[in-house]
Motif scaffolding. Structure first.
Motif, PDB file in Angstrom:
ATOM      1  N   ASP A  96       0.852  -1.155  -0.085  1.00  0.00           N
ATOM      2  CA  ASP A  96       0.012  -0.056  -0.023  1.00  0.00           C
ATOM      3  C   ASP A  96       1.013   1.393  -0.138  1.00  0.00           C
ATOM      4  OD1 ASP A  96      -2.718  -1.192   0.126  1.00  0.00           O
ATOM      5  OD2 ASP A  96      -2.271  -1.711   2.000  1.00  0.00           O
ATOM      6  N   LEU A  97       1.975   1.206   0.916  1.00  0.00           N
ATOM      7  CA  LEU A  97       2.623   2.340   0.762  1.00  0.00           C
ATOM      8  C   LEU A  97       3.380   2.718  -0.277  1.00  0.00           C
ATOM      9  CD1 LEU A  97       4.100   1.776   4.349  1.00  0.00           C
ATOM     10  CD2 LEU A  97       2.701   3.804   3.891  1.00  0.00           C
ATOM     11  N   ALA A  98       3.897   1.543  -1.138  1.00  0.00           N
ATOM     12  CA  ALA A  98       4.528   1.858  -2.213  1.00  0.00           C
ATOM     13  C   ALA A  98       3.824   2.464  -3.264  1.00  0.00           C
ATOM     14  CB  ALA A  98       5.069   0.170  -2.533  1.00  0.00           C
ATOM     15  N   PHE A  99       2.638   1.973  -3.454  1.00  0.00           N
ATOM     16  CA  PHE A  99       1.642   2.436  -4.543  1.00  0.00           C
ATOM     17  C   PHE A  99       0.920   3.780  -4.222  1.00  0.00           C
ATOM     18  CE2 PHE A  99       2.848  -1.826  -6.143  1.00  0.00           C
ATOM     19  CZ  PHE A  99       2.523  -1.677  -7.640  1.00  0.00           C
ATOM     20  N   ILE A 100       0.743   3.952  -3.158  1.00  0.00           N
ATOM     21  CA  ILE A 100       0.373   5.259  -2.825  1.00  0.00           C
ATOM     22  C   ILE A 100       1.324   6.336  -3.020  1.00  0.00           C
ATOM     23  CG2 ILE A 100      -0.347   6.944  -0.884  1.00  0.00           C
ATOM     24  CD1 ILE A 100      -1.455   4.546   0.626  1.00  0.00           C
ATOM     25  N   ASN A 101       2.498   6.175  -2.803  1.00  0.00           N
ATOM     26  CA  ASN A 101       3.513   7.164  -3.129  1.00  0.00           C
ATOM     27  C   ASN A 101       3.750   6.978  -4.753  1.00  0.00           C
ATOM     28  OD1 ASN A 101       4.950   8.634  -0.582  1.00  0.00           O
ATOM     29  ND2 ASN A 101       4.504   6.429  -0.045  1.00  0.00           N
ATOM     30  N   TYR A 102       3.964   6.016  -5.216  1.00  0.00           N
ATOM     31  CA  TYR A 102       4.138   5.798  -6.774  1.00  0.00           C
ATOM     32  C   TYR A 102       3.148   6.575  -7.409  1.00  0.00           C
ATOM     33  CZ  TYR A 102       5.247   4.189 -11.264  1.00  0.00           C
ATOM     34  OH  TYR A 102       5.468   4.017 -12.595  1.00  0.00           O
ATOM     35  N   CYS A 103       1.745   6.463  -6.967  1.00  0.00           N
ATOM     36  CA  CYS A 103       0.591   6.940  -7.518  1.00  0.00           C
ATOM     37  C   CYS A 103       0.610   8.639  -7.269  1.00  0.00           C
ATOM     38  CB  CYS A 103      -0.592   6.697  -6.954  1.00  0.00           C
ATOM     39  SG  CYS A 103      -0.977   4.968  -7.846  1.00  0.00           S
ATOM     40  N   GLU A 104       1.253   9.093  -6.271  1.00  0.00           N
ATOM     41  CA  GLU A 104       1.301  10.624  -5.959  1.00  0.00           C
ATOM     42  C   GLU A 104       2.578  10.822  -7.135  1.00  0.00           C
ATOM     43  OE1 GLU A 104       2.657  11.814  -1.999  1.00  0.00           O
ATOM     44  OE2 GLU A 104       0.557  11.034  -1.202  1.00  0.00           O
ATOM     45  N   TYR A 105       3.579  10.117  -7.148  1.00  0.00           N
ATOM     46  CA  TYR A 105       4.655  10.673  -8.357  1.00  0.00           C
ATOM     47  C   TYR A 105       3.960  10.672  -9.835  1.00  0.00           C
ATOM     48  CZ  TYR A 105       7.367   8.737 -12.256  1.00  0.00           C
ATOM     49  OH  TYR A 105       8.045   8.674 -13.451  1.00  0.00           O
ATOM     50  N   TYR A 106       3.062   9.841  -9.896  1.00  0.00           N
ATOM     51  CA  TYR A 106       2.357   9.706 -11.291  1.00  0.00           C
ATOM     52  C   TYR A 106       1.413  10.912 -11.446  1.00  0.00           C
ATOM     53  CZ  TYR A 106       0.070   8.038 -15.567  1.00  0.00           C
ATOM     54  OH  TYR A 106      -0.230   8.193 -16.928  1.00  0.00           O
ATOM     55  N   LEU A 107       0.695  11.212 -10.719  1.00  0.00           N
ATOM     56  CA  LEU A 107      -0.164  12.303 -10.215  1.00  0.00           C
ATOM     57  C   LEU A 107       0.636  13.573 -10.630  1.00  0.00           C
ATOM     58  CD1 LEU A 107      -2.973  13.437  -9.648  1.00  0.00           C
ATOM     59  CD2 LEU A 107      -2.276  13.663  -7.350  1.00  0.00           C
ATOM     60  N   ALA A 108       1.802  13.695 -10.055  1.00  0.00           N
ATOM     61  CA  ALA A 108       2.585  14.847 -10.478  1.00  0.00           C
ATOM     62  C   ALA A 108       3.094  14.972 -11.833  1.00  0.00           C
ATOM     63  CB  ALA A 108       3.755  14.817  -9.277  1.00  0.00           C
ATOM     64  N   VAL A 109       3.409  13.671 -12.411  1.00  0.00           N
ATOM     65  CA  VAL A 109       3.546  13.624 -13.663  1.00  0.00           C
ATOM     66  C   VAL A 109       2.485  14.231 -14.773  1.00  0.00           C
ATOM     67  CG1 VAL A 109       4.107  12.198 -15.792  1.00  0.00           C
ATOM     68  CG2 VAL A 109       5.191  11.538 -13.465  1.00  0.00           C
ATOM     69  N   ILE A 110       1.251  13.546 -14.570  1.00  0.00           N
ATOM     70  CA  ILE A 110       0.142  14.016 -15.503  1.00  0.00           C
ATOM     71  C   ILE A 110      -0.295  15.473 -15.197  1.00  0.00           C
ATOM     72  CG2 ILE A 110      -0.503  11.627 -15.650  1.00  0.00           C
ATOM     73  CD1 ILE A 110      -2.915  12.209 -13.764  1.00  0.00           C
TER      74      ILE A 110
END
Length: 297
Positions: A96-110
């Motif tokens: 959960d921690l990995a993908f929450i932060n990874y999705c925050e990264y992807y949100l910053a990308v898009i």
């Protein structure tokens, strides 16, 4: 070595029974000698569940951006980010921690929030879920290079190579670092060494990197030969297309230039103004490839 067949029960139609191969695969997976395989299988399922759960926070906007029905500014960035931060406060599992932060990264990308915001999110992924290095190492190396954090980027390269000696991304990133430091001959040699290990259906990034370094060295003909492969292969995107357009102009290939214009027009995209700026001497190759986040803006 024991070969384990992974059956997929979710793929069965309603009422459909397991095949002999599925039954054998299930039995083999549960065998005591496959304990490590079961752990990998469980970790994989947990990762995929977490990905689906947290990607759902932004999936509708990602799809709308893909089809051009909204702009990055119209994505409710702050609201989605709060959802992730709230989820993080409740999360206890590494997946959960990995993908929450990874999705925050992807949100910053898009949402086009810039390299630093992307980097911060991925560093948090690495801090909270270091065992998920397969998820964050490659993009983290790219971001470190963009930010000029070459020492940390080289550490990322070492980690990538240690994890998989056959993965050429570590060498590819080393080539980029050499180029960013003005070592164009060294960078070109590394790219050409990677190319030598593949045929023309292989590592297209290496061809693009070789093309950039040839252009920085003033060899436009050779640059075009390399970019012909990345542009004509699986690495076709706006950057390789605009580089192709520029190299066609620099090598007097007007037909090739017109083909790129026509191809981009099919996607309702125009040639980057950077092409004309370079031709007029308003921007240098060093500025394009070494000082910008993207060469063709």
């Amino acid at each position: 070595a024991v070969s384990t067949y992974f059956y997929d029960a979710s793929a069965l139609e309603e009422g459909e029974k397991l095949s002999f191969a599925d039954k054998a695969g299930k039995s083999n997976l549960n065998a005591p000698w496959n304990k490590k395989v079961r752990e990998i299988y469980a970790d994989y399922n947990a990762a995929m569940d977490a990905y689906e759960k947290y990607y759902a926070f932004l999936s509708q906007y990602d799809e709308q951006l893909y089809y051009g029905t909204i702009t990055a500014e119209e994505v409710p960035y702050d609201d989605i980010l709060k959802q992730y931060e709230d989820a993080k406060a409740q999360a206890t599992e590494s997946s959960d921690l990995a993908f929450i932060n990874y999705c925050e990264y992807y949100l910053a990308v898009i949402c086009q929030k810039g390299t630093q915001a992307q980097y911060d999110a991925l560093k948090e992924t690495a801090r909270l879920a270091p065992e998920y290095d397969w998820l964050y190492l490659t993009p983290l190396a790219e971001l470190n290079i963009r930010l000029g954090n070459y020492e940390e980027a080289l550490e990322n390269c070492e980690a990538l190579e240690k994890k998989n000696a056959d993965d050429r991304y570590g060498e590819y990133f080393r080539s980029q670092i050499n180029r960013m430091q003005g070592k164009y001959e060294d960078a070109l040699k590394m790219a050409e060494d990677m190319i030598a290990d593949y045929d023309e259906s292989g590592f297209y990034y290496a061809y693009y990197e070789a093309a950039i370094n040839c252009m920085l060295l003033g060899d436009y003909k050779k640059a075009k030969e390399y970019n012909d492969i990345s542009y004509g292969g699986e690495y076709l995107n706006e950057q390789t297309a605009n580089l192709q357009a520029l190299l066609c102009k620099l090598t007097d290939d007007e037909a090739g230039y017109n083909q790129v214009v026509e191809m981009l027009a099919g996607y309702e995209i125009e040639i980057s103004p950077t092409v004309e700026q370079y031709l007029k001497g308003e921007v240098t190759a060093e500025e394009m490839f070494n000082e910008r986040e993207v060469a063709f803006e």
